[in-house]
Structures are given as structure tokens and as C-alpha cells.
Design a protein around this motif. Structure first.
Motif, short mmCIF file in Angstrom:
data_model
loop_
_atom_site.label_atom_id
_atom_site.label_comp_id
_atom_site.label_asym_id
_atom_site.label_seq_id
_atom_site.Cartn_x
_atom_site.Cartn_y
_atom_site.Cartn_z
N CYS A 35 0.81 -1.23 0.00
CA CYS A 35 0.00 0.00 0.00
C CYS A 35 0.84 1.28 0.00
O CYS A 35 0.55 2.19 -0.78
CB CYS A 35 -0.98 -0.01 1.16
N PRO A 36 1.87 1.42 0.85
CA PRO A 36 2.63 2.67 0.84
C PRO A 36 3.25 3.01 -0.52
O PRO A 36 3.16 4.16 -0.98
CB PRO A 36 3.71 2.45 1.89
N CYS A 39 0.40 3.87 -3.05
CA CYS A 39 -0.19 5.17 -2.76
C CYS A 39 0.79 6.31 -3.05
O CYS A 39 0.38 7.38 -3.50
CB CYS A 39 -0.68 5.23 -1.32
N ASP A 54 -2.25 9.85 2.92
CA ASP A 54 -2.96 9.40 4.12
C ASP A 54 -4.32 8.79 3.76
O ASP A 54 -4.68 7.72 4.23
CB ASP A 54 -3.17 10.55 5.10
N CYS A 56 -5.30 7.72 0.73
CA CYS A 56 -5.08 6.54 -0.11
C CYS A 56 -4.73 5.33 0.75
O CYS A 56 -5.23 4.23 0.51
CB CYS A 56 -3.99 6.84 -1.12
N LEU A 57 -3.87 5.52 1.74
CA LEU A 57 -3.50 4.41 2.62
C LEU A 57 -4.71 3.85 3.36
O LEU A 57 -4.85 2.62 3.48
CB LEU A 57 -2.42 4.84 3.61
N CYS A 60 -6.62 1.89 0.75
CA CYS A 60 -5.88 0.71 0.34
C CYS A 60 -5.94 -0.37 1.42
O CYS A 60 -6.14 -1.55 1.12
CB CYS A 60 -4.44 1.07 0.02
#
Length: 93
Positions: A35-36, A39, A54, A56-57, A60
Motif C-alpha cells: 500500500c505505501p 499510494c 494518508d 489513499c493508505l 488501500c
């Protein structure tokens, strides 16, 4: 190791849910560890990368998917696309 008769229904539900989750993984699915980076790329073209990453995480980690590209394409990731704010507008970038 035998499963007690009282736990069998719960075990079967868990097993079926796991199979469904694996079979529903789309081409843009990812693991929580991915995810990181996904994103970071997704938010690389925005003027507000901190807020974008933030949000997006959050999306995700809930859906385990991120749309391709830096903008749009959310229709390719149904879960990610379905998350709304309390005001009913799309939450995920």
C-alpha cells in the motif's frame, strides 16, 4: 488435529470467506505491505501529497487495491471506488 463439532460451522465460514477473498482479487489488488508504495505513486502528481497519501493508505488498507495511474481509473477498483465520505462524495484519491 480435529476440529470440535462446535467450531466446525465457524471454521467453514472462515474458510469460505478466505476462498472468496482470494478469488475476488483483481488485477490491481495488493498486500498491506504494498500500500505505501502504490499510494506514493498514486499521489505523486498531486499538489497535496501528504493528504492524498494518508487517504489513499486508509482506502488501500480497507480494500487491498489501488487504481492504476496517478488520477482516475477508479472504476477498475470497485471497493476503492465505493468508499464515500460522510457527505456522500468519493473519499479515495
Amino acid at each position: 488435529m480435529a476440529i470440535s463439532s462446535s467450531l466446525r460451522p465457524l471454521f467453514l465460514i472462515f474458510l469460505i470467506a478466505s476462498i472468496i477473498q482470494v478469488s475476488m482479487a483483481g488485477p490491481y489488488s495488493c498486500t498491506p505491505e504494498e500500500c505505501p508504495s502504490k499510494c506514493s505513486f498514486r499521489c505523486s502528481a498531486t499538489h497535496h501529497p501528504g493528504n492524498c497519501i494518508d487517504t489513499c493508505l486508509d482506502c488501500c488498507l480497507k480494500c487491498l487495491e489501488v487504481p492504476p495511474g496517478t488520477f482516475g481509473n477508479k472504476e477498475l477498483t470497485p471497493c476503492y471506488n465505493s468508499i464515500k465520505t460522510k457527505y456522500g462524495v468519493p473519499k479515495c484519491p
